[in-house]
Design a protein around this motif. Structure first.
Motif, PDB file in Angstrom:
ATOM      1  N   VAL A   1       0.777  -1.020  -0.111  1.00 18.63           N
ATOM      2  CA  VAL A   1      -0.364   0.207   0.034  1.00 18.63           C
ATOM      3  C   VAL A   1       0.885   1.143  -0.244  1.00 18.63           C
ATOM      4  O   VAL A   1       1.743   1.397   0.353  1.00 18.63           O
ATOM      5  N   GLY A   2       0.373   2.306  -0.395  1.00 21.73           N
ATOM      6  CA  GLY A   2       1.365   3.370  -0.650  1.00 21.73           C
ATOM      7  C   GLY A   2       0.952   3.641  -0.019  1.00 21.73           C
ATOM      8  O   GLY A   2      -0.126   4.808   0.880  1.00 21.73           O
ATOM      9  N   THR A   3       2.027   5.201   0.735  1.00 21.30           N
ATOM     10  CA  THR A   3       1.454   5.855   2.183  1.00 21.30           C
ATOM     11  C   THR A   3       1.750   7.550   1.694  1.00 21.30           C
ATOM     12  O   THR A   3       2.593   8.048   0.532  1.00 21.30           O
ATOM     13  N   VAL A   4       0.737   8.380   0.950  1.00 20.91           N
ATOM     14  CA  VAL A   4       0.401   9.756   0.346  1.00 20.91           C
ATOM     15  C   VAL A   4       0.692   9.763   2.279  1.00 20.91           C
ATOM     16  O   VAL A   4      -0.134  10.594   2.691  1.00 20.91           O
ATOM     17  N   VAL A   5       1.491  11.289   1.818  1.00 23.17           N
ATOM     18  CA  VAL A   5       1.846  12.188   2.985  1.00 23.17           C
ATOM     19  C   VAL A   5       1.324  13.719   2.812  1.00 23.17           C
ATOM     20  O   VAL A   5       1.720  14.019   1.879  1.00 23.17           O
ATOM     21  N   SER A   6       0.071  14.555   3.191  1.00 25.97           N
ATOM     22  CA  SER A   6       0.088  15.369   3.313  1.00 25.97           C
ATOM     23  C   SER A   6       0.166  16.626   4.357  1.00 25.97           C
ATOM     24  O   SER A   6       0.275  16.251   5.628  1.00 25.97           O
ATOM     25  N   ALA A   7       0.583  17.799   4.232  1.00 27.71           N
ATOM     26  CA  ALA A   7       0.626  19.029   5.701  1.00 27.71           C
ATOM     27  C   ALA A   7      -0.994  19.701   5.045  1.00 27.71           C
ATOM     28  O   ALA A   7      -0.897  20.033   3.997  1.00 27.71           O
ATOM     29  N   ILE A   8      -1.464  20.498   6.247  1.00 28.87           N
ATOM     30  CA  ILE A   8      -2.908  21.273   5.663  1.00 28.87           C
ATOM     31  C   ILE A   8      -2.941  22.104   6.031  1.00 28.87           C
ATOM     32  O   ILE A   8      -3.529  23.035   6.210  1.00 28.87           O
ATOM     33  N   HIS A   9      -1.156  22.526   7.009  1.00 28.41           N
ATOM     34  CA  HIS A   9      -1.479  24.335   7.605  1.00 28.41           C
ATOM     35  C   HIS A   9      -2.416  24.724   8.418  1.00 28.41           C
ATOM     36  O   HIS A   9      -2.332  25.485   7.975  1.00 28.41           O
ATOM     37  N   ASN A  10      -3.325  23.477   8.971  1.00 29.02           N
ATOM     38  CA  ASN A  10      -4.460  24.334   8.970  1.00 29.02           C
ATOM     39  C   ASN A  10      -5.074  25.524   8.534  1.00 29.02           C
ATOM     40  O   ASN A  10      -6.129  26.492   9.299  1.00 29.02           O
ATOM     41  N   GLN A  11      -5.581  25.707   7.310  1.00 30.69           N
ATOM     42  CA  GLN A  11      -6.307  27.076   6.702  1.00 30.69           C
ATOM     43  C   GLN A  11      -6.533  25.472   5.779  1.00 30.69           C
ATOM     44  O   GLN A  11      -7.061  24.536   5.391  1.00 30.69           O
ATOM     45  N   PRO A  12      -8.031  26.608   5.908  1.00 33.30           N
ATOM     46  CA  PRO A  12      -9.174  25.925   5.335  1.00 33.30           C
ATOM     47  C   PRO A  12      -8.519  25.580   3.996  1.00 33.30           C
ATOM     48  O   PRO A  12      -9.619  24.326   3.863  1.00 33.30           O
ATOM     49  N   THR A  13      -8.454  25.971   3.130  1.00 42.69           N
ATOM     50  CA  THR A  13      -8.584  26.599   1.694  1.00 42.69           C
ATOM     51  C   THR A  13      -7.322  24.988   1.705  1.00 42.69           C
ATOM     52  O   THR A  13      -7.663  24.574   0.620  1.00 42.69           O
ATOM     53  N   SER A  14      -6.006  25.046   1.881  1.00 41.78           N
ATOM     54  CA  SER A  14      -5.904  23.929   2.302  1.00 41.78           C
ATOM     55  C   SER A  14      -6.221  22.416   2.374  1.00 41.78           C
ATOM     56  O   SER A  14      -5.684  21.291   1.788  1.00 41.78           O
ATOM     57  N   GLU A  15      -7.215  22.872   3.824  1.00 42.17           N
ATOM     58  CA  GLU A  15      -7.945  21.318   4.135  1.00 42.17           C
ATOM     59  C   GLU A  15      -8.503  21.397   2.932  1.00 42.17           C
ATOM     60  O   GLU A  15      -8.789  19.731   2.578  1.00 42.17           O
ATOM     61  N   GLN A  16      -9.612  21.917   2.739  1.00 39.69           N
ATOM     62  CA  GLN A  16     -10.357  21.418   0.947  1.00 39.69           C
ATOM     63  C   GLN A  16      -9.946  20.939   0.063  1.00 39.69           C
ATOM     64  O   GLN A  16      -9.962  20.452  -0.566  1.00 39.69           O
ATOM     65  N   ARG A  17      -8.539  21.808   0.124  1.00 40.80           N
ATOM     66  CA  ARG A  17      -7.838  21.413  -1.433  1.00 40.80           C
ATOM     67  C   ARG A  17      -7.430  19.553  -1.336  1.00 40.80           C
ATOM     68  O   ARG A  17      -7.684  18.834  -2.161  1.00 40.80           O
ATOM     69  N   TRP A  18      -6.617  19.895  -0.078  1.00 37.25           N
ATOM     70  CA  TRP A  18      -6.316  18.002   0.826  1.00 37.25           C
ATOM     71  C   TRP A  18      -7.574  17.271   0.305  1.00 37.25           C
ATOM     72  O   TRP A  18      -7.445  16.065  -0.316  1.00 37.25           O
ATOM     73  N   TRP A  19      -8.662  18.029   0.309  1.00 37.67           N
ATOM     74  CA  TRP A  19      -9.648  16.499   0.680  1.00 37.67           C
ATOM     75  C   TRP A  19      -9.874  16.382  -0.759  1.00 37.67           C
ATOM     76  O   TRP A  19     -10.675  14.925  -1.078  1.00 37.67           O
TER      77      TRP A  19
END
Lengths: 337, 337
Positions: free
Chosen positions: A94-112
């Motif tokens: 299984v591949g592990t995709v690592v992300s950081a969302i920086h506590n920013q709503p726009t970054s969270e939304q883009r990640w999602w």
């Protein structure tokens, strides 16, 4: 070259055919009870018809991904978590995709959005700071595990933590055993459950030794170096300074080292210091740091194993697991003068 | 919820329809010249017919992944590289799959199977230790970028490094400027190009100051803490010890701190120490470490940007980029007594 089965059925396909929403299919897949029985039957039937279980893990010819999500990748133990998760995932194909969302709503939304477009199989959150609405949405769509929760998680997600209270207690028992009576603490942020547990362990250790808790010897830190330095300076400026400091993170312990150096004091002959974490750099400190070890990589491994079980639909015995801390004696503690 | 286009055409589909191998299609995609002209025409036609370019990046409704590969995740700067790569990839809507291959052929093979099954768009290698046959295969199938190559890469892949020679030179210029004349070096592993470049920068700095290179003041290390400690102990045991040590990595510099402490010496009043890397923990050392900063996160960012350009088929101006190091003065250096 093996060929990924691009034509495999997706949750969205099932939802369309069943005439229900995607979240509803997810709920059925996750074994949740808030789905009408007739809907459950219809969706389950379609999942079986399309052999949806073939998406299951361990089929190395299929793309399988999990998402590992941090607030920021500046935590000194981020790499330890990644190592633990990757180790288990890699072994399972299984591949592990690592992300950081920086506590920013726009970054969270883009990640999602990205998570959904890449059809991730599940999520490991190393944060509980996701916006509550997004967290609820994530949890509705995909199996989720939380590592080192900073507070009581709001959803019925499995969480992996460490025995923070017992770790704090072990630090004080060690210092009391060396003969210390004036023992200070630098805490983590009070809003975090782990900080409160370590402070309570400190209090319990003093109480067990019939020592008073002196408010002058409690400094509220934030786990970062600077607050350890500030706490160390404050303590060493007291008319009756402590002979030992328990810092609730290794980074803050390094700050206490620097405060001692600037006061012309040596660790451990003039001041004993205990940390919490056992970061990779703790043994490289001068002197090497005595600390409470959190099994961080193991927490990552357990989170990955738990998530893979959730994805396979296996039942969980318990939602909350705390791995044991371990006290590591190095050279930053000694008997008081 | 957006639905990934699971039915999009794969390289394998194109290869089957063209009656050629998958590597041949990859070669055409990568603009390589070792493909017969008639084959190139046939494959290109099919790629256009099936609108293969729609796989390109920037379409947030499609799954897009890049693979970031380490030997091991125990490097203290692994998290810096991950942060840089993730930052750029996240912004582009691309997931970053992090793997460690542990220099083991079975682990490498499993990783490569996984990469193929998840249809990764490209690879960032933070190692040049892949088995040469596998490395050639990887490069044949997928766009590849190498970060911080430890030797001259064997393939025509873009590489991102730092100006190691100039960094070594800047460390010696700083120490000479403070008045040091006996300056020691602890090197990295001699097989690595970056180690040799830092050593040559040291030699150039001494030469510019009309100082002799004393073989007693060169200790061969391996970038890890223990070898810095061993080198520091050896130097401090000399009848005519150095007044300054340039360690080719921060971890080795921390080892020199500990050797000094065990000799009852203080940094910097008794011994000046300079590192190389500027790890996140360098400012937390006691005293804070003067060091040569490698822009590690920026190297990761540039690697990701370069890879995304390769995936889009954009031409590269140059295959080899070295980002500038920067000399960071903190508190571990002073004039000799």
């Amino acid at each position: 070259m093996s060929v990924p089965d691009r034509a495999r059925v997706t949750i969205a396909d099932i939802a369309a055919e069943a005439g229900v929403s995607v979240p509803t299919v997810s709920r059925v897949l996750n074994g949740r009870t808030d789905v009408a029985a007739s809907t459950r039957v219809r969706v389950t039937h379609l999942l079986q018809k399309h052999d949806y279980q073939r998406r299951g893990l361990g089929r190395t010819t299929q793309a399988n991904l999990i998402d590992l999500v941090f607030n920021d990748l500046d935590s000194p133990w981020a790499v330890e978590i990644i190592r633990g998760v990757e180790d288990v995932a890699h072994e399972a194909g299984v591949g592990t995709v690592v992300s950081a969302i920086h506590n920013q709503p726009t970054s969270e939304q883009r990640w999602w959005q990205n998570v959904q477009s890449r059809a991730s199989d599940g999520i490991i959150l190393v944060t509980s700071h996701l916006h509550p609405k997004l967290q609820a949405e994530v949890h509705r769509f995909l199996p989720t595990v939380v590592v080192d929760p900073s507070g009581l998680p709001s959803y019925d997600v499995p969480t992996i933590g460490a025995t923070n209270w017992a770790g704090g207690l072990s630090a004080i028992e060690h210092l009391v055993g060396l003969g210390h009576r004036r023992i200070a603490i630098i805490t983590g942020p009070p809003r975090l459950q782990c900080s409160r547990a370590r402070l309570d362990g400190y209090r319990a250790g003093l109480e067990a030794a019939d020592l008073q808790v002196d408010p002058d010897l409690i400094h509220t830190g934030d786990f970062y170096h600077e607050s350890g330095f500030a706490g160390g300076k404050k303590f060493l400026g007291l008319s009756n300074p402590p002979t030992a400091v328990f810092a609730s993170s290794d980074q803050m312990a390094f700050g206490v080292y620097e405060a001692a150096r600037q006061h012309g004091l040596r660790v451990p002959s003039d001041l004993s210091v205990v940390g919490f974490d056992d970061l990779p750099e703790a043994p490289w400190m001068s002197p090497p740091l005595t600390t409470v070890r959190q099994p961080i990589a193991e927490m990552g491994m357990l989170a990955a194993r738990t998530l893979l079980r959730l994805v396979r639909g296996e039942p969980m015995e318990t939602l909350r697991v705390e791995l044991a801390t371990q006290f590591i004696v190095r050279e930053s503690t000694a008997a008081p003068r």
